[in-house]
Design a protein around this motif. Structure first.
Motif, PDB file in Angstrom:
ATOM      1  N   UNK A  45     -52.511  -7.167  85.802  1.00 26.29           N
ATOM      2  CA  UNK A  45     -51.665  -5.979  85.732  1.00 26.29           C
ATOM      3  C   UNK A  45     -50.227  -6.361  85.376  1.00 26.29           C
ATOM      4  N   UNK A  46     -49.714  -7.424  85.995  1.00 21.04           N
ATOM      5  CA  UNK A  46     -48.344  -7.878  85.708  1.00 21.04           C
ATOM      6  C   UNK A  46     -48.227  -8.339  84.255  1.00 21.04           C
ATOM      7  N   UNK A  51     -46.290  -7.531  78.693  1.00 18.80           N
ATOM      8  CA  UNK A  51     -46.605  -7.582  77.267  1.00 18.80           C
ATOM      9  C   UNK A  51     -46.572  -6.216  76.583  1.00 18.80           C
ATOM     10  N   UNK A  52     -46.960  -5.166  77.314  1.00 20.71           N
ATOM     11  CA  UNK A  52     -47.120  -3.852  76.682  1.00 20.71           C
ATOM     12  C   UNK A  52     -46.248  -2.762  77.277  1.00 20.71           C
ATOM     13  N   UNK A  59     -53.313   0.615  79.871  1.00 13.75           N
ATOM     14  CA  UNK A  59     -53.657  -0.120  78.658  1.00 13.75           C
ATOM     15  C   UNK A  59     -55.156  -0.026  78.366  1.00 13.75           C
ATOM     16  N   UNK A  60     -55.968  -0.183  79.390  1.00  9.44           N
ATOM     17  CA  UNK A  60     -57.418  -0.082  79.214  1.00  9.44           C
ATOM     18  C   UNK A  60     -57.810   1.318  78.757  1.00  9.44           C
ATOM     19  N   UNK A  61     -57.170   2.338  79.317  1.00 12.91           N
ATOM     20  CA  UNK A  61     -57.453   3.713  78.915  1.00 12.91           C
ATOM     21  C   UNK A  61     -57.090   3.927  77.450  1.00 12.91           C
TER      22      UNK A  61
END
Length: 75
Positions: A45-46, A51-52, A59-61
């Motif tokens: 998660x961190x 990064x994003x 991000x996965x969604x």
């Protein structure tokens, strides 16, 4: 129904693939206990945040939505 990040992303096994410079690959499976799962989830998660700018869940969604759109366009 909303699921928590841990419910969605915790895995009992960490799969590793080492890609060597000569093209050879080695794969390993490493079983994770509950404490290791929690640590890995927090680190993932961190990393996503760094990064994003999004959480791992966000991000996965986004990736799932992009994949669904790509699949729809190919039909």
């Amino acid at each position: 129904m909303s699921r928590g990040l841990g419910d969605v992303y915790k895995r009992q096994t960490l799969e590793l693939c080492l890609c060597k410079g000569d093209g050879a690959e080695e794969s390993w499976s490493y079983p994770l206990n509950a404490a290791e799962q929690d640590v890995l989830l927090r680190k993932m998660d961190a990393f996503c945040q760094q990064q994003t700018g999004m959480s791992l869940c966000e991000y996965a969604q986004q990736l799932r939505e992009e994949q669904a759109q790509t699949s729809e366009m190919q039909m």
